[in-house]
Design a protein around this motif. Structure first.
Motif, PDB file in Angstrom:
ATOM      1  N   GLY A  42       1.114  -1.735  -9.933  1.00 49.21           N
ATOM      2  CA  GLY A  42       1.717  -3.049  -9.757  1.00 49.21           C
ATOM      3  C   GLY A  42       1.541  -3.590  -8.350  1.00 49.21           C
ATOM      4  O   GLY A  42       2.321  -4.420  -7.891  1.00 49.21           O
TER       5      GLY A  42
ATOM      6  N   GLU B  31       0.125  -5.901  -5.756  1.00 53.49           N
ATOM      7  CA  GLU B  31      -0.541  -7.198  -5.665  1.00 53.49           C
ATOM      8  C   GLU B  31      -0.819  -7.577  -4.221  1.00 53.49           C
ATOM      9  O   GLU B  31      -1.875  -8.087  -3.909  1.00 53.49           O
ATOM     10  CB  GLU B  31       0.302  -8.270  -6.352  1.00 53.49           C
ATOM     11  N   LYS B  32       0.162  -7.335  -3.333  1.00 52.26           N
ATOM     12  CA  LYS B  32      -0.031  -7.717  -1.935  1.00 52.26           C
ATOM     13  C   LYS B  32       0.490  -6.644  -0.998  1.00 52.26           C
ATOM     14  O   LYS B  32      -0.277  -5.984  -0.336  1.00 52.26           O
ATOM     15  CB  LYS B  32       0.642  -9.065  -1.662  1.00 52.26           C
TER      16      LYS B  32
ATOM     17  N   ALA C  79       3.920  -0.318  -4.826  1.00 50.46           N
ATOM     18  CA  ALA C  79       4.124  -1.753  -4.642  1.00 50.46           C
ATOM     19  C   ALA C  79       5.465  -1.887  -3.921  1.00 50.46           C
ATOM     20  O   ALA C  79       6.436  -1.203  -4.268  1.00 50.46           O
ATOM     21  CB  ALA C  79       4.161  -2.470  -5.991  1.00 50.46           C
TER      22      ALA C  79
ATOM     23  N   GLU D 281      -9.270  -1.286  -8.531  1.00 50.45           N
ATOM     24  CA  GLU D 281      -8.446  -2.269  -9.249  1.00 50.45           C
ATOM     25  C   GLU D 281      -7.582  -1.599 -10.317  1.00 50.45           C
ATOM     26  O   GLU D 281      -6.423  -1.960 -10.497  1.00 50.45           O
ATOM     27  CB  GLU D 281      -9.334  -3.337  -9.882  1.00 50.45           C
TER      28      GLU D 281
ATOM     29  N   ARG E  99      -4.536  -0.275  -8.642  1.00 50.83           N
ATOM     30  CA  ARG E  99      -3.655  -1.356  -8.184  1.00 50.83           C
ATOM     31  C   ARG E  99      -2.854  -1.918  -9.348  1.00 50.83           C
ATOM     32  O   ARG E  99      -1.655  -2.155  -9.224  1.00 50.83           O
ATOM     33  CB  ARG E  99      -4.466  -2.467  -7.510  1.00 50.83           C
ATOM     34  N   LYS E 100      -3.520  -2.123 -10.473  1.00 50.62           N
ATOM     35  CA  LYS E 100      -2.817  -2.648 -11.651  1.00 50.62           C
ATOM     36  C   LYS E 100      -1.785  -1.649 -12.158  1.00 50.62           C
ATOM     37  O   LYS E 100      -0.656  -2.025 -12.486  1.00 50.62           O
ATOM     38  CB  LYS E 100      -3.814  -2.989 -12.758  1.00 50.62           C
TER      39      LYS E 100
END
Length: 85
Positions: A31, A33-34, A49, A24, A27-28
């Protein structure tokens, strides 16, 4: 500088379905998210991202022009010629 850059790298494994699960924290930081874009860079893979990659590519479109025209420098270009003939 490399020490700082690579301090964010993590060793990850594939899950039972063959998926790469990103921590996580990463991912943060990225950036993500999907949707993600995987970019091969020499001896590593960068995960972006999708929105950030699109923005980066648009901002640097001129720098990508020689690549699109096949004007790669050095060994990469020689490798392409050798493979083709």
């Amino acid at each position: 500088l490399q020490r700082m850059f690579f301090s964010f790298s993590h060793r990850v494994s594939l899950d039972a379905s063959g998926r790469l699960l990103l921590p996580e924290k990463l991912r943060k930081l990225a950036g993500i998210e999907k949707e993600v874009v995987a970019v091969g860079v020499m001896d590593r893979i960068e995960l972006w991202a999708a929105e950030r990659w699109d923005a980066f590519a648009a901002e640097n479109e001129d720098a990508f022009d020689p690549v699109r025209r096949g004007a790669l420098p050095g060994p990469a270009r020689r490798g392409r010629r050798a493979a083709g003939g």
